[in-house]
Design an enzyme around this catalytic site. Sequence first.
Site, mmCIF file in Angstrom:
data_model
loop_
_atom_site.group_PDB
_atom_site.id
_atom_site.type_symbol
_atom_site.label_atom_id
_atom_site.label_comp_id
_atom_site.label_asym_id
_atom_site.label_seq_id
_atom_site.Cartn_x
_atom_site.Cartn_y
_atom_site.Cartn_z
ATOM 1 C CB ILE A 66 36.082 50.207 39.454
ATOM 2 C CG1 ILE A 66 36.569 50.459 40.892
ATOM 3 C CG2 ILE A 66 37.078 49.328 38.710
ATOM 4 C CD1 ILE A 66 36.595 49.220 41.769
ATOM 5 C CB CYS A 73 28.483 44.430 38.002
ATOM 6 S SG CYS A 73 28.786 42.778 37.361
ATOM 7 N N PRO A 74 28.807 44.619 41.163
ATOM 8 C CG PRO A 74 27.008 45.544 42.323
ATOM 9 C CD PRO A 74 27.886 45.777 41.128
ATOM 10 C CB SER A 85 33.955 42.600 39.743
ATOM 11 O OG SER A 85 32.858 43.099 40.469
ATOM 12 N NE ARG A 86 33.061 41.448 46.155
ATOM 13 C CZ ARG A 86 33.952 42.423 46.268
ATOM 14 N NH1 ARG A 86 34.978 42.462 45.424
ATOM 15 N NH2 ARG A 86 33.826 43.352 47.190
ATOM 16 C CG ASP A 127 43.096 40.756 41.865
ATOM 17 O OD1 ASP A 127 44.190 40.202 42.065
ATOM 18 O OD2 ASP A 127 42.587 41.581 42.657
ATOM 19 C CD GLU A 182 38.480 36.158 46.661
ATOM 20 O OE1 GLU A 182 38.470 36.561 45.489
ATOM 21 O OE2 GLU A 182 38.403 36.924 47.659
ATOM 22 C CG HIS A 241 40.699 39.777 46.359
ATOM 23 N ND1 HIS A 241 39.475 39.255 46.662
ATOM 24 C CD2 HIS A 241 40.497 41.120 46.235
ATOM 25 C CE1 HIS A 241 38.574 40.226 46.735
ATOM 26 N NE2 HIS A 241 39.174 41.369 46.474
#
Length: 318
Positions: A158, A208-209, A236-237, A261, A266, A285
Amino acid sequence: MKIVILDAYTSNPGDLSWSSVEALGNTEIYDRTSPELAAERIGNAEAVFTNKVLITREVLEKCPSIRYIGVLSTGCNVIDRAAAAERGITITNIPAYSTDSVAQMTMALLLEICHHAGHHSDAVREGRWSDCRDFCFWDYPLVELSGKTFGIIGYGNIGQRVAELAQSFRMDVLVFTHRRESVAETEHCRYATLDELLKRSDIISLHCPLTDENKELICKDTISRMKDGAVILNASRGGLVCDADAAAALNSGKLAAFAADVASAEPIPKTDPLLTAKNCIITPHIAWASKEARARLIDIAAGNLKAFQEGCPRNVLE
Protein backbone atom coordinates in the site's frame (compact mmCIF):
# COMPACT_ATOMS: atom_id res chain seq x y z
CA MET A 1 -15.62 -30.99 4.67
CA LYS A 2 -17.78 -28.88 6.97
CA ILE A 3 -17.06 -25.16 6.61
CA VAL A 4 -18.28 -22.33 8.86
CA ILE A 5 -18.11 -18.61 8.06
CA LEU A 6 -18.57 -16.79 11.37
CA ASP A 7 -18.96 -13.14 10.30
CA ALA A 8 -19.80 -13.01 6.63
CA TYR A 9 -21.69 -9.72 6.53
CA THR A 10 -18.76 -7.30 6.61
CA SER A 11 -17.06 -8.94 3.64
CA ASN A 12 -20.31 -9.60 1.82
CA PRO A 13 -23.45 -7.74 2.90
CA GLY A 14 -25.36 -9.37 0.06
CA ASP A 15 -23.91 -7.89 -3.12
CA LEU A 16 -21.51 -10.79 -3.73
CA SER A 17 -21.63 -14.59 -3.62
CA TRP A 18 -19.99 -17.17 -1.38
CA SER A 19 -20.51 -19.86 -4.05
CA SER A 20 -16.77 -20.39 -4.57
CA VAL A 21 -16.45 -21.34 -0.88
CA GLU A 22 -19.70 -23.31 -0.81
CA ALA A 23 -18.40 -25.46 -3.67
CA LEU A 24 -15.67 -26.77 -1.37
CA GLY A 25 -17.89 -28.35 1.27
CA ASN A 26 -20.98 -28.21 3.43
CA THR A 27 -20.98 -24.51 4.34
CA GLU A 28 -22.81 -22.70 7.12
CA ILE A 29 -22.81 -18.92 6.81
CA TYR A 30 -23.50 -16.51 9.67
CA ASP A 31 -23.66 -12.76 9.16
CA ARG A 32 -22.37 -12.09 12.68
CA THR A 33 -21.26 -14.22 15.63
CA SER A 34 -20.89 -13.06 19.22
CA PRO A 35 -17.90 -14.41 21.20
CA GLU A 36 -20.07 -16.67 23.34
CA LEU A 37 -21.56 -18.35 20.24
CA ALA A 38 -18.31 -18.96 18.38
CA ALA A 39 -17.59 -22.48 19.67
CA GLU A 40 -21.21 -23.56 19.35
CA ARG A 41 -21.44 -22.44 15.75
CA ILE A 42 -18.12 -23.96 14.78
CA GLY A 43 -19.11 -27.27 16.34
CA ASN A 44 -17.47 -30.12 14.44
CA ALA A 45 -16.41 -28.01 11.47
CA GLU A 46 -13.00 -28.69 9.97
CA ALA A 47 -12.61 -25.29 8.29
CA VAL A 48 -13.49 -21.91 9.81
CA PHE A 49 -13.46 -18.47 8.25
CA THR A 50 -13.36 -15.41 10.48
CA ASN A 51 -12.76 -11.71 10.05
CA LYS A 52 -13.04 -10.23 13.54
CA VAL A 53 -14.51 -13.08 15.63
CA LEU A 54 -11.83 -14.22 18.08
CA ILE A 55 -10.62 -17.80 17.82
CA THR A 56 -9.18 -18.25 21.30
CA ARG A 57 -7.53 -21.19 22.99
CA GLU A 58 -10.84 -21.89 24.74
CA VAL A 59 -12.67 -22.01 21.41
CA LEU A 60 -10.05 -24.34 19.94
CA GLU A 61 -10.30 -26.64 22.97
CA LYS A 62 -14.06 -26.89 22.47
CA CYS A 63 -13.75 -27.50 18.71
CA PRO A 64 -11.16 -30.27 18.23
CA SER A 65 -12.23 -30.92 14.62
CA ILE A 66 -10.74 -27.66 13.32
CA ARG A 67 -7.94 -28.26 10.86
CA TYR A 68 -7.99 -24.97 8.98
CA ILE A 69 -8.68 -21.32 9.85
CA GLY A 70 -9.02 -18.77 7.07
CA VAL A 71 -8.72 -15.17 8.20
CA LEU A 72 -10.82 -12.93 5.94
CA SER A 73 -8.33 -10.07 6.18
CA THR A 74 -4.61 -9.46 6.08
CA GLY A 75 -4.17 -9.04 9.84
CA CYS A 76 -4.35 -12.18 11.99
CA ASN A 77 -4.45 -10.90 15.57
CA VAL A 78 -7.88 -12.49 16.11
CA ILE A 79 -6.34 -15.98 16.30
CA ASP A 80 -4.49 -17.52 19.24
CA ARG A 81 -1.72 -18.65 16.94
CA ALA A 82 0.25 -20.47 19.62
CA ALA A 83 -2.78 -22.60 20.55
CA ALA A 84 -3.49 -23.27 16.87
CA ALA A 85 0.11 -24.32 16.24
CA GLU A 86 -0.04 -26.79 19.14
CA ARG A 87 -2.95 -28.47 17.36
CA GLY A 88 -1.35 -28.42 13.91
CA ILE A 89 -4.02 -26.08 12.55
CA THR A 90 -3.21 -24.28 9.31
CA ILE A 91 -3.95 -20.55 9.31
CA THR A 92 -4.11 -18.48 6.13
CA ASN A 93 -4.77 -14.82 5.43
CA ILE A 94 -5.63 -12.63 2.44
CA PRO A 95 -2.63 -10.53 1.42
CA ALA A 96 -2.67 -7.57 -0.96
CA TYR A 97 -6.35 -7.80 -1.90
CA SER A 98 -7.13 -4.14 -1.09
CA THR A 99 -3.93 -2.35 -2.08
CA ASP A 100 -5.47 -0.17 -4.77
CA SER A 101 -8.63 0.57 -2.77
CA VAL A 102 -6.73 1.68 0.35
CA ALA A 103 -4.29 3.78 -1.67
CA GLN A 104 -7.21 5.39 -3.47
CA MET A 105 -8.96 6.15 -0.16
CA THR A 106 -5.77 7.71 1.19
CA MET A 107 -5.76 10.17 -1.66
CA ALA A 108 -9.53 10.72 -1.33
CA LEU A 109 -9.00 11.81 2.27
CA LEU A 110 -6.19 14.14 1.22
CA LEU A 111 -8.21 15.65 -1.62
CA GLU A 112 -11.13 16.29 0.74
CA ILE A 113 -8.75 18.21 2.99
CA CYS A 114 -7.46 20.18 -0.01
CA HIS A 115 -10.82 21.10 -1.54
CA HIS A 116 -13.60 20.29 0.99
CA ALA A 117 -15.73 19.10 -1.91
CA GLY A 118 -18.40 17.61 0.33
CA HIS A 119 -18.72 20.79 2.40
CA HIS A 120 -18.92 23.06 -0.63
CA SER A 121 -21.49 20.80 -2.29
CA ASP A 122 -23.63 21.02 0.86
CA ALA A 123 -23.24 24.80 0.83
CA VAL A 124 -24.51 24.97 -2.75
CA ARG A 125 -27.57 22.90 -1.84
CA GLU A 126 -28.19 25.27 1.09
CA GLY A 127 -28.45 28.14 -1.39
CA ARG A 128 -25.21 29.87 -0.53
CA TRP A 129 -23.97 29.94 -4.14
CA SER A 130 -27.34 31.08 -5.43
CA ASP A 131 -27.24 33.97 -2.97
CA CYS A 132 -23.60 34.84 -3.65
CA ARG A 133 -22.77 38.29 -5.08
CA ASP A 134 -19.82 36.80 -6.99
CA PHE A 135 -19.62 33.97 -9.53
CA CYS A 136 -17.89 31.70 -6.97
CA PHE A 137 -17.15 31.37 -3.28
CA TRP A 138 -15.21 29.21 -0.86
CA ASP A 139 -14.92 29.30 2.90
CA TYR A 140 -12.01 26.91 3.47
CA PRO A 141 -8.44 27.41 2.23
CA LEU A 142 -7.95 25.52 -1.04
CA VAL A 143 -4.64 23.69 -1.37
CA GLU A 144 -2.60 22.65 -4.42
CA LEU A 145 -0.51 19.51 -3.90
CA SER A 146 2.12 20.05 -6.58
CA GLY A 147 5.49 20.79 -5.02
CA LYS A 148 4.52 19.55 -1.54
CA THR A 149 6.58 16.96 0.34
CA PHE A 150 4.67 13.76 1.08
CA GLY A 151 6.06 11.52 3.84
CA ILE A 152 5.16 7.82 3.96
CA ILE A 153 5.78 5.75 7.09
CA GLY A 154 5.72 2.07 6.10
CA TYR A 155 6.49 0.88 2.59
CA GLY A 156 4.65 -2.36 1.90
CA ASN A 157 2.31 -2.83 -1.05
CA ILE A 158 0.00 0.00 0.00
CA GLY A 159 2.77 2.44 0.87
CA GLN A 160 4.40 1.85 -2.51
CA ARG A 161 1.12 2.40 -4.35
CA VAL A 162 0.47 5.62 -2.40
CA ALA A 163 3.97 6.80 -3.34
CA GLU A 164 3.11 6.33 -7.02
CA LEU A 165 -0.11 8.32 -6.63
CA ALA A 166 1.62 11.09 -4.68
CA GLN A 167 4.19 11.47 -7.45
CA SER A 168 1.40 11.65 -10.02
CA PHE A 169 0.29 14.81 -8.20
CA ARG A 170 3.87 16.13 -8.65
CA MET A 171 4.76 15.77 -4.98
CA ASP A 172 8.18 14.78 -3.68
CA VAL A 173 8.04 11.61 -1.57
CA LEU A 174 10.06 10.74 1.52
CA VAL A 175 9.85 7.16 2.82
CA PHE A 176 10.67 5.82 6.24
CA THR A 177 10.79 2.03 6.49
CA HIS A 178 12.83 -0.54 8.37
CA ARG A 179 13.48 -2.20 4.98
CA ARG A 180 15.46 0.62 3.40
CA GLU A 181 16.48 -1.61 0.52
CA SER A 182 12.82 -1.81 -0.59
CA VAL A 183 12.88 1.87 -1.62
CA ALA A 184 13.85 2.25 -5.28
CA GLU A 185 15.04 5.84 -5.00
CA THR A 186 14.32 8.28 -7.82
CA GLU A 187 14.53 12.04 -8.29
CA HIS A 188 11.16 12.45 -6.56
CA CYS A 189 11.10 9.50 -4.12
CA ARG A 190 13.80 8.62 -1.61
CA TYR A 191 14.44 7.07 1.78
CA ALA A 192 14.56 9.33 4.85
CA THR A 193 15.10 8.82 8.54
CA LEU A 194 12.01 9.21 10.69
CA ASP A 195 13.30 12.50 12.09
CA GLU A 196 13.94 13.95 8.62
CA LEU A 197 10.55 12.82 7.40
CA LEU A 198 8.79 14.43 10.38
CA LYS A 199 10.65 17.72 9.93
CA ARG A 200 10.34 18.06 6.15
CA SER A 201 6.95 16.62 5.23
CA ASP A 202 3.91 18.76 4.50
CA ILE A 203 1.78 15.62 4.58
CA ILE A 204 2.49 12.42 6.53
CA SER A 205 0.68 9.21 5.62
CA LEU A 206 0.77 6.08 7.80
CA HIS A 207 1.00 2.68 6.11
CA CYS A 208 2.76 0.45 8.65
CA PRO A 209 1.41 -2.41 10.78
CA LEU A 210 0.71 -1.73 14.45
CA THR A 211 3.36 -3.22 16.74
CA ASP A 212 4.37 -2.80 20.36
CA GLU A 213 7.27 -0.65 19.17
CA ASN A 214 5.26 1.85 17.11
CA LYS A 215 2.08 2.12 19.18
CA GLU A 216 1.12 5.83 19.36
CA LEU A 217 3.98 6.70 17.05
CA ILE A 218 2.11 9.93 16.30
CA CYS A 219 2.11 11.67 19.68
CA LYS A 220 3.00 14.96 21.31
CA ASP A 221 6.73 14.34 20.81
CA THR A 222 6.63 13.42 17.12
CA ILE A 223 4.03 16.09 16.33
CA SER A 224 6.30 18.70 17.92
CA ARG A 225 8.98 17.79 15.36
CA MET A 226 6.62 18.34 12.40
CA LYS A 227 6.17 21.50 10.40
CA ASP A 228 3.55 23.90 11.67
CA GLY A 229 0.46 23.19 9.57
CA ALA A 230 1.35 19.61 8.68
CA VAL A 231 -1.37 17.16 7.62
CA ILE A 232 -1.60 13.58 8.89
CA LEU A 233 -3.37 10.74 7.07
CA ASN A 234 -4.02 7.32 8.63
CA ALA A 235 -5.46 4.47 6.61
CA SER A 236 -3.47 1.85 8.51
CA ARG A 237 -4.24 1.24 12.20
CA GLY A 238 -5.79 3.60 14.73
CA GLY A 239 -3.38 2.63 17.48
CA LEU A 240 -0.53 4.33 15.60
CA VAL A 241 -1.91 7.67 16.80
CA CYS A 242 -2.42 9.07 20.29
CA ASP A 243 -5.88 10.52 19.76
CA ALA A 244 -5.66 13.04 22.61
CA ASP A 245 -2.34 14.43 21.38
CA ALA A 246 -3.55 14.66 17.78
CA ALA A 247 -6.75 16.41 18.86
CA ALA A 248 -4.79 18.91 20.96
CA ALA A 249 -2.50 19.66 18.00
CA LEU A 250 -5.49 20.21 15.72
CA ASN A 251 -7.21 22.52 18.17
CA SER A 252 -4.03 24.55 18.71
CA GLY A 253 -3.36 24.85 14.98
CA LYS A 254 -0.07 22.94 15.10
CA LEU A 255 -1.65 20.43 12.71
CA ALA A 256 -3.64 21.84 9.80
CA ALA A 257 -5.72 18.69 9.38
CA PHE A 258 -6.01 15.02 10.28
CA ALA A 259 -7.87 12.41 8.28
CA ALA A 260 -8.25 8.76 9.23
CA ASP A 261 -10.18 5.72 8.09
CA VAL A 262 -9.36 3.88 11.32
CA ALA A 263 -9.66 4.50 15.06
CA SER A 264 -7.91 3.30 18.19
CA ALA A 265 -11.10 1.45 19.16
CA GLU A 266 -13.61 0.34 16.53
CA PRO A 267 -16.39 1.33 16.34
CA ILE A 268 -15.04 4.66 17.58
CA PRO A 269 -16.31 5.65 21.07
CA LYS A 270 -18.47 8.77 21.16
CA THR A 271 -16.00 10.19 23.71
CA ASP A 272 -12.97 10.02 21.39
CA PRO A 273 -11.38 13.51 21.40
CA LEU A 274 -10.85 13.43 17.63
CA LEU A 275 -14.62 13.58 17.09
CA THR A 276 -14.72 17.16 18.38
CA ALA A 277 -11.32 18.32 17.11
CA LYS A 278 -10.95 21.01 14.46
CA ASN A 279 -10.27 20.05 10.83
CA CYS A 280 -10.60 16.32 11.46
CA ILE A 281 -12.10 13.81 9.03
CA ILE A 282 -12.86 10.26 10.18
CA THR A 283 -14.43 7.58 8.00
CA PRO A 284 -15.63 4.19 9.35
CA HIS A 285 -12.85 1.80 8.23
CA ILE A 286 -14.07 1.52 4.64
CA ALA A 287 -10.87 1.94 2.63
CA TRP A 288 -10.63 -1.82 2.05
CA ALA A 289 -14.34 -2.32 1.31
CA SER A 290 -14.81 -1.52 -2.37
CA LYS A 291 -16.87 -4.18 -4.12
CA GLU A 292 -13.89 -5.05 -6.28
CA ALA A 293 -11.61 -5.60 -3.28
CA ARG A 294 -14.21 -7.66 -1.42
CA ALA A 295 -14.78 -9.85 -4.47
CA ARG A 296 -11.02 -10.37 -4.66
CA LEU A 297 -10.98 -11.25 -0.95
CA ILE A 298 -13.63 -13.96 -1.38
CA ASP A 299 -11.87 -15.41 -4.44
CA ILE A 300 -8.54 -15.57 -2.57
CA ALA A 301 -10.23 -17.07 0.52
CA ALA A 302 -11.78 -19.83 -1.57
CA GLY A 303 -8.47 -20.42 -3.35
CA ASN A 304 -6.67 -20.68 -0.01
CA LEU A 305 -9.03 -23.35 1.25
CA LYS A 306 -8.93 -25.26 -2.04
CA ALA A 307 -5.13 -25.25 -1.95
CA PHE A 308 -5.25 -26.59 1.63
CA GLN A 309 -7.63 -29.37 0.60
CA GLU A 310 -5.25 -30.30 -2.21
CA GLY A 311 -2.32 -30.53 0.20
CA CYS A 312 -0.44 -27.45 -1.01
CA PRO A 313 -1.59 -24.63 1.27
CA ARG A 314 -0.78 -21.05 0.32
CA ASN A 315 -0.75 -17.71 2.16
CA VAL A 316 0.02 -19.66 5.34
CA LEU A 317 0.83 -17.76 8.52
CA GLU A 318 3.71 -19.44 10.27
